[in-house]
Design a protein around this motif. Sequence first.
Motif, PDB file in Angstrom:
ATOM      1  N   ILE A  41     -17.194   4.436 -15.362  1.00 24.44           N
ATOM      2  CA  ILE A  41     -17.648   3.304 -14.564  1.00 24.44           C
ATOM      3  C   ILE A  41     -16.979   2.083 -15.183  1.00 24.44           C
ATOM      4  CG2 ILE A  41     -19.836   3.188 -15.883  1.00 24.44           C
ATOM      5  CD1 ILE A  41     -21.075   1.930 -13.269  1.00 24.44           C
ATOM      6  N   GLY A  42     -16.105   1.451 -14.410  1.00 24.32           N
ATOM      7  CA  GLY A  42     -15.323   0.332 -14.905  1.00 24.32           C
ATOM      8  C   GLY A  42     -15.740  -0.966 -14.244  1.00 24.32           C
ATOM      9  N   TYR A  43     -15.530  -2.056 -14.952  1.00 23.89           N
ATOM     10  CA  TYR A  43     -15.916  -3.357 -14.415  1.00 23.89           C
ATOM     11  C   TYR A  43     -14.916  -4.424 -14.819  1.00 23.89           C
ATOM     12  CZ  TYR A  43     -17.720  -3.950 -19.168  1.00 23.89           C
ATOM     13  OH  TYR A  43     -17.837  -4.004 -20.534  1.00 23.89           O
ATOM     14  N   GLY A  44     -14.836  -5.446 -13.976  1.00 24.11           N
ATOM     15  CA  GLY A  44     -13.928  -6.562 -14.207  1.00 24.11           C
ATOM     16  C   GLY A  44     -13.370  -7.026 -12.878  1.00 24.11           C
ATOM     17  N   GLY A  45     -12.439  -7.969 -12.931  1.00 26.76           N
ATOM     18  CA  GLY A  45     -11.875  -8.533 -11.710  1.00 26.76           C
ATOM     19  C   GLY A  45     -11.327  -7.487 -10.760  1.00 26.76           C
ATOM     20  N   THR A  46     -10.664  -6.467 -11.302  1.00 26.22           N
ATOM     21  CA  THR A  46     -10.126  -5.389 -10.467  1.00 26.22           C
ATOM     22  C   THR A  46     -10.927  -4.098 -10.625  1.00 26.22           C
ATOM     23  OG1 THR A  46      -8.577  -4.649 -12.181  1.00 26.22           O
ATOM     24  CG2 THR A  46      -7.777  -6.321 -10.618  1.00 26.22           C
ATOM     25  N   GLY A  47     -12.135  -4.214 -11.157  1.00 21.08           N
ATOM     26  CA  GLY A  47     -12.964  -3.027 -11.334  1.00 21.08           C
ATOM     27  C   GLY A  47     -12.470  -2.107 -12.432  1.00 21.08           C
ATOM     28  N   ALA A  48     -11.634  -2.645 -13.323  1.00 18.07           N
ATOM     29  CA  ALA A  48     -11.059  -1.886 -14.444  1.00 18.07           C
ATOM     30  C   ALA A  48     -10.195  -0.713 -13.975  1.00 18.07           C
ATOM     31  CB  ALA A  48     -12.145  -1.403 -15.408  1.00 18.07           C
ATOM     32  N   THR A  49      -9.578  -0.860 -12.806  1.00 17.18           N
ATOM     33  CA  THR A  49      -8.775   0.254 -12.285  1.00 17.18           C
ATOM     34  C   THR A  49      -7.622   0.607 -13.212  1.00 17.18           C
ATOM     35  OG1 THR A  49      -7.514  -1.318 -10.933  1.00 17.18           O
ATOM     36  CG2 THR A  49      -9.314  -0.147  -9.853  1.00 17.18           C
ATOM     37  N   ARG A  50      -6.965  -0.395 -13.784  1.00 15.92           N
ATOM     38  CA  ARG A  50      -5.822  -0.112 -14.659  1.00 15.92           C
ATOM     39  C   ARG A  50      -6.291   0.484 -15.985  1.00 15.92           C
ATOM     40  NH1 ARG A  50      -4.103  -6.108 -13.046  1.00 15.92           N
ATOM     41  NH2 ARG A  50      -6.191  -6.311 -13.924  1.00 15.92           N
ATOM     42  N   ALA A  51      -7.421   0.004 -16.488  1.00 16.08           N
ATOM     43  CA  ALA A  51      -7.974   0.562 -17.727  1.00 16.08           C
ATOM     44  C   ALA A  51      -8.393   2.013 -17.529  1.00 16.08           C
ATOM     45  CB  ALA A  51      -9.152  -0.280 -18.198  1.00 16.08           C
ATOM     46  N   VAL A  52      -9.010   2.304 -16.389  1.00 12.72           N
ATOM     47  CA  VAL A  52      -9.425   3.688 -16.120  1.00 12.72           C
ATOM     48  C   VAL A  52      -8.204   4.592 -15.995  1.00 12.72           C
ATOM     49  CG1 VAL A  52     -10.581   5.210 -14.452  1.00 12.72           C
ATOM     50  CG2 VAL A  52     -11.663   3.051 -15.139  1.00 12.72           C
ATOM     51  N   GLU A  53      -7.133   4.086 -15.392  1.00 14.07           N
ATOM     52  CA  GLU A  53      -5.893   4.883 -15.333  1.00 14.07           C
ATOM     53  C   GLU A  53      -5.352   5.158 -16.734  1.00 14.07           C
ATOM     54  OE1 GLU A  53      -4.226   6.563 -12.822  1.00 14.07           O
ATOM     55  OE2 GLU A  53      -6.169   6.145 -11.924  1.00 14.07           O
ATOM     56  N   HIS A  54      -5.385   4.177 -17.614  1.00 14.38           N
ATOM     57  CA  HIS A  54      -4.958   4.405 -18.996  1.00 14.38           C
ATOM     58  C   HIS A  54      -5.863   5.418 -19.679  1.00 14.38           C
ATOM     59  CE1 HIS A  54      -2.257   0.676 -19.885  1.00 14.38           C
ATOM     60  NE2 HIS A  54      -1.833   1.383 -18.862  1.00 14.38           N
ATOM     61  N   LEU A  55      -7.158   5.300 -19.443  1.00  9.57           N
ATOM     62  CA  LEU A  55      -8.113   6.247 -20.016  1.00  9.57           C
ATOM     63  C   LEU A  55      -7.794   7.672 -19.577  1.00  9.57           C
ATOM     64  CD1 LEU A  55     -10.776   6.828 -21.565  1.00  9.57           C
ATOM     65  CD2 LEU A  55     -11.972   6.391 -19.401  1.00  9.57           C
ATOM     66  N   ARG A  56      -7.438   7.832 -18.323  1.00 13.06           N
ATOM     67  CA  ARG A  56      -7.109   9.178 -17.831  1.00 13.06           C
ATOM     68  C   ARG A  56      -5.893   9.760 -18.556  1.00 13.06           C
ATOM     69  NH1 ARG A  56      -8.571   7.338 -11.781  1.00 13.06           N
ATOM     70  NH2 ARG A  56     -10.605   8.338 -11.638  1.00 13.06           N
ATOM     71  N   GLY A  57      -4.879   8.929 -18.806  1.00 12.80           N
ATOM     72  CA  GLY A  57      -3.710   9.409 -19.535  1.00 12.80           C
ATOM     73  C   GLY A  57      -4.050   9.817 -20.961  1.00 12.80           C
ATOM     74  N   ILE A  58      -4.903   9.041 -21.605  1.00 14.76           N
ATOM     75  CA  ILE A  58      -5.348   9.376 -22.959  1.00 14.76           C
ATOM     76  C   ILE A  58      -6.156  10.668 -22.929  1.00 14.76           C
ATOM     77  CG2 ILE A  58      -6.808   8.613 -24.887  1.00 14.76           C
ATOM     78  CD1 ILE A  58      -6.112   5.678 -23.874  1.00 14.76           C
ATOM     79  N   GLY A  59      -7.032  10.782 -21.935  1.00 13.09           N
ATOM     80  CA  GLY A  59      -7.847  11.983 -21.799  1.00 13.09           C
ATOM     81  C   GLY A  59      -7.013  13.242 -21.640  1.00 13.09           C
ATOM     82  N   VAL A  60      -5.940  13.174 -20.867  1.00 12.43           N
ATOM     83  CA  VAL A  60      -5.058  14.328 -20.703  1.00 12.43           C
ATOM     84  C   VAL A  60      -4.474  14.742 -22.050  1.00 12.43           C
ATOM     85  CG1 VAL A  60      -2.846  15.088 -19.735  1.00 12.43           C
ATOM     86  CG2 VAL A  60      -4.517  13.938 -18.276  1.00 12.43           C
ATOM     87  N   GLU A  61      -4.047  13.766 -22.850  1.00 12.81           N
ATOM     88  CA  GLU A  61      -3.485  14.081 -24.164  1.00 12.81           C
ATOM     89  C   GLU A  61      -4.527  14.704 -25.086  1.00 12.81           C
ATOM     90  OE1 GLU A  61      -0.656  14.621 -27.025  1.00 12.81           O
ATOM     91  OE2 GLU A  61      -0.395  14.123 -24.912  1.00 12.81           O
TER      92      GLU A  61
END
Length: 197
Positions: free
Chosen positions: A115-135
Amino acid sequence: MNSKPRIAIIIGSTRPTRFADTPAQWIMKQAQARDDMDVEVIDLRDHPLPFFDEMASNLWMPSQNPEAVRWQQTVGRFDGYIFVVAEYNHSITAALKNALDQAYKEWNRKPFTAIGYGGTGATRAVEHLRGIGVELQMVSTHAAVHIGGGDFMAVHPHFGNKPISEIEASLLPTAKTALDELVWWAKATMAAKAAEA
């Protein structure tokens, strides 16, 4: 095998003025309203981790720092995770990245959503999180909850300061989908690990 997954809601910001507690409590309420998971909030404020300074990941050798070991034991108890994600400069917080780096084996083959929050709903942060999660050999849900734009401004204490219940109609559909996916993947990975054992 326990058929009900144990899910940790990990608050990924430690700033004194963070907004994270509002979405964390809201997603906790949504998860507790279901009967297919057990949930617990894990606050990074309660885990004073050093910046990662081990000789190697705990995949290769045991960690030496007692706080890192305590963190690994804490997250290792769970079958899946909901990350509460703030976006700092198009990515996740340094505190959350460091917490992810402080464990490895404990994250493997477990699902997560956000659950992300911010001006863009943390969409870019969540995408980064997904890449880290894959690793980290994790499984990301397709859906995540994003509190952004006018909704974020409406509930943020420095702007509209409205209760989150006033915007939840726009959050509930994706929250249900994200939690449905999280439980499905948690049960699938739990079953696969049980079959291997």
